[in-house]
Scaffold this active site. Structure first.
Site, PDB file in Angstrom:
ATOM      1  N   CYS A 143      51.055  46.098  37.098  1.00  0.00           N
ATOM      2  CA  CYS A 143      50.297  47.304  37.438  1.00  0.00           C
ATOM      3  C   CYS A 143      49.863  47.342  38.903  1.00  0.00           C
ATOM      4  O   CYS A 143      49.876  48.399  39.534  1.00  0.00           O
ATOM      5  CB  CYS A 143      49.100  47.460  36.515  1.00  0.00           C
ATOM      6  SG  CYS A 143      48.119  45.962  36.292  1.00  0.00           S
ATOM      7  N   HIS A 232      43.504  50.510  40.248  1.00  0.00           N
ATOM      8  CA  HIS A 232      43.735  49.335  41.082  1.00  0.00           C
ATOM      9  C   HIS A 232      43.891  49.781  42.532  1.00  0.00           C
ATOM     10  O   HIS A 232      44.675  50.692  42.836  1.00  0.00           O
ATOM     11  CB  HIS A 232      45.015  48.606  40.664  1.00  0.00           C
ATOM     12  CG  HIS A 232      44.882  47.822  39.392  1.00  0.00           C
ATOM     13  ND1 HIS A 232      43.708  47.684  38.698  1.00  0.00           N
ATOM     14  CD2 HIS A 232      45.816  47.109  38.690  1.00  0.00           C
ATOM     15  CE1 HIS A 232      43.912  46.933  37.625  1.00  0.00           C
ATOM     16  NE2 HIS A 232      45.175  46.560  37.616  1.00  0.00           N
TER      17      HIS A 232
END
Length: 334
Positions: A143, A232
């Site tokens: 990710c 993120h």
């Protein structure tokens, strides 16, 4: 055309996100759901602690009975399994003739397994010819690696890169559920995630290289877990062989948006992007901010933000299915 899919690891937060995103795709039909063996035979709604913000748990999904992973009927299988179960189950499905789209890290770096971000390296699907099973295995990246790779992709076409520094700030949902103890993460930053820095470094190079040879520029990676629910962040310092300006980088991203509409969101405000203000619960975009000249004229700095459960996981798997089907359709038509 209706495309039947099964979802392995359906009760986890990535599996739930896959279910929610597929509800927006009229051509996809979820026919089978798989969880841990102890829940086989039970109704999904009785087992799953549904936490997906896009939607309430649909009644038709809640009433699907969980099945054994070794006797699936769907040709297309989405794996949201943890590493160890994925290592066991995914190769068996491929031997059975299934097409497996995996979010697990188990086989990403295997030489004959494509690690795909469709906007960057869809040609790496050629590696499927080297898989000997009647079915195939296709993976999407880590990710955090996804945001960094997409930010770098347009710039690799601009000028030669000679070094990249990557520093990530990764949300707690990246650790799954229940994830990290509140005592450890509340009001805290943890500068370590086991195996993560190596994954990011290796996967970025594999995706940005050719199908058979990874990119050669060195990457220095540091990772941090931060008390943020979703999203993120990766801050990149990119050193090029020749001088480059922020304006050239901006033009590269704008050019890519012509090919892939709304892929990049370029933020001009000094305090953006922010997870709580800029991410949607189905966000496949890469948000870029703080794009600036570095300490030398051949260095650029920038910050990326991406939704780790969407662009970095569930949405990435679905994008890979669409890409695979599109490539297969074109091959058939030709």
């Amino acid at each position: 055309m209706s495309i039947n899919v099964s979802i392995l690891g359906a009760t986890g937060i990535v599996g739930q996100k896959v279910i929610a995103l597929l509800s927006q795709e009229p051509n996809f039909h979820i026919t089978e759901l798989i969880a841990s063996p102890k829940h086989t035979g039970q109704l999904f709604g009785n087992v799953c602690d549904w936490r997906e913000p896009i939607m309430d748990l649909p009644s038709d999904i809640a009433n699907i009975r969980l099945v054994d992973p070794y006797n699936l009927q769907a040709s297309y299988n989405i794996s949201c399994l943890p590493t160890e179960p994925a290592q066991l189950i995914e190769p068996i499905l491929a031997k059975q003739g299934k097409i497996v789209f995996s979010n697990a890290p188990s086989f990403r770096m295997q030489h004959n397994v494509p690690l795909i971000i469709p906007e960057i390296n869809k040609d790496h699907l050629s590696l499927l010819a080297n898989q000997t099973t009647s079915g195939k295995l296709i993976t999407n990246p880590n990710c955090a690696a996804t945001g960094a790779t997409l930010a770098l992709g347009p710039l690799t076409n601009q000028k030669e890169i000679i070094h990249v520094s990557i520093v990530t700030l990764q949300s707690i949902s990246g650790a799954g559920y229940p994830g990290i103890s509140s005592i450890d993460i509340t009001g805290n930053t943890i500068p370590y995630i086991q195996g993560e820095a190596k994954k990011i470094t290796e996967e970025v190079k594999k995706i940005l290289g050719t199908a058979t040879k990874p990119a050669t520029f060195p990457i220095t990676t540091h990772v941090h877990r931060v008390p943020v629910m979703y999203g993120h962040v990766a801050t990149l310092h990119i050193t090029f062989k020749d001088n480059i300006t922020p304006e050239e980088a901006i033009q590269s991203y704008q050019d890519w948006n012509q090919k892939h509409p709304n892929l990049f969101v370029l933020h001009k405000q000094n305090d953006r992007p922010q997870s709580i203000r800029d991410l949607h619960h189905d966000d496949m975009r890469i948000h870029i901010g703080s794009l600036c000249q570095g300490g030398q004229l051949n260095i650029l700095g920038l910050t990326t933000l991406s939704h780790n459960l969407v662009r970095g996981a569930a949405g990435a798997v679905i994008a890979n299915i669409k890409n695979y089907l599109n490539v297969e359709r074109k091959s058939y038509d030709s």
